[in-house]
Scaffold this active site. Sequence first.
Site, PDB file in Angstrom:
ATOM      1  N   SER A 120       0.816  -1.212   0.000  1.00  0.00           N
ATOM      2  CA  SER A 120       0.000   0.000   0.000  1.00  0.00           C
ATOM      3  C   SER A 120       0.849   1.260   0.000  1.00  0.00           C
ATOM      4  O   SER A 120       0.323   2.353  -0.202  1.00  0.00           O
ATOM      5  CB  SER A 120      -0.928   0.014   1.219  1.00  0.00           C
ATOM      6  N   HIS A 141      -3.121  -3.790  -5.049  1.00  0.00           N
ATOM      7  CA  HIS A 141      -3.459  -3.260  -3.729  1.00  0.00           C
ATOM      8  C   HIS A 141      -4.900  -3.608  -3.392  1.00  0.00           C
ATOM      9  O   HIS A 141      -5.839  -2.928  -3.805  1.00  0.00           O
ATOM     10  CB  HIS A 141      -3.236  -1.745  -3.693  1.00  0.00           C
ATOM     11  N   GLU A 153      -6.534  -1.817  -6.643  1.00  0.00           N
ATOM     12  CA  GLU A 153      -5.700  -0.953  -7.476  1.00  0.00           C
ATOM     13  C   GLU A 153      -4.595  -1.816  -8.089  1.00  0.00           C
ATOM     14  O   GLU A 153      -3.903  -2.537  -7.369  1.00  0.00           O
ATOM     15  CB  GLU A 153      -5.085   0.169  -6.641  1.00  0.00           C
ATOM     16  N   ASN A 191      -5.128   6.163  -1.434  1.00  0.00           N
ATOM     17  CA  ASN A 191      -4.397   6.703  -0.287  1.00  0.00           C
ATOM     18  C   ASN A 191      -3.806   8.071  -0.569  1.00  0.00           C
ATOM     19  O   ASN A 191      -3.661   8.890   0.343  1.00  0.00           O
ATOM     20  CB  ASN A 191      -3.294   5.737   0.147  1.00  0.00           C
TER      21      ASN A 191
END
Length: 407
Positions: A120, A141, A153, A191
């Site tokens: 991540s 991810h 992702e 993120n």
Amino acid sequence: MAERGRAGVVGLGAMGSGIAEVFARGGWSVVGLEEQPAALDRARQRLATSTARAVERGKLDDAGAQALTARVTYTTDVADLAGCEVVVEAVPEVAALKQAVFARLDAVVGPDALLATNTSSLSVTALAAGTSDPSRVVGVHFFNPAPVQPLVEVIATVLTAPATLQRARDVLEGLGKTTIACTDRAGFVVNALLVPYLNHAASWYERGFATREEIDAAMVGAGLPMGPLALLDLVGHDVTTAVLHRLHEQTGDRRHLPTPLLTSLVEAGLLGRKSGRGFYTYDADGPTDAPGPVPAPAASRAGELPEALLVPYLNDVATMVGDRYATAADVDTGMALGCRMPRPFDQLAALGPAATLARQQQVFAETAEPGHRPARLLEQLAAADDPDLALHALRTADGRVPAGRLG
């Protein structure tokens, strides 16, 4: 269900166990690898608990649960991954550890195997570069819990072959996941947008602009599923600060430095729900009425919420899309499925590009932070002859405001 392939998962913590379950649910034969037998026992129990819960909820019947469990085998010997078509490593977020895993896989799996890292925050490029064939390495991810969360992702490096990226997306979508494609940039899509928003909320609390209850209530009232301070506690302050450091390392943006309060909470071991204390204090039933960390005294600015936190976040969204890192559709999908947040371009449409731009200009004038400079795309949308039409076109195209729509 006919077997669809053979997949390996290295590292069977909470995330790795979930990824193994995802493949098994999709009809794959799965080999799960851990170094210690005790870790394998914990992984078996996680799968048994998860499948039992699915049966209770009517998502699986008993026969389906037994078949799913039978598709997963467990080993401490990396040689048992030979013959796997796909291998996902999900060991802890330590670069040297992940690099060592890939080195071991290189010596075992066949030349056509797809290798994936479930990171991540680390550089997928750096991990891939240490393998014998970085063209077959991608990032995948998953979001926690992997069996439930629909988004993945998929991260391509400058070394990833286009066919590898497409193969990874095909495999994951065959498992019922929704994928969005990213290149290897800190934070990827979700993120990179979520964590600075959370950091900004923590800063507002730290500076005494609003109470934790005012901040969280304002953002829930704006349509978010959870207030940012409660979400920080749920994610874990150690996890959040690690992502922020990675973002700052790559961007140099001071907004990506963890606010001092977050750093202090981590140093004190107050990591949020998992430690029992963070912005809130928790017991077995959830958050209690115990006071949170003491913020600096300041005049209240609670009346500026939720726009004070929402508008800079939307400016980051516009910057990401304007830089062509992701399309508007992928950003909407990422935030909706990865965080269960409203689609950001729905929020931008509701506020209006002109009003959003005006508020962001005020933020930039107040802070003089380069990262708060209004996004060029936001300026374009605000200046369009028909902002609603320009927004619609942006969301259904490749990330550009169509020619002829600007004022």
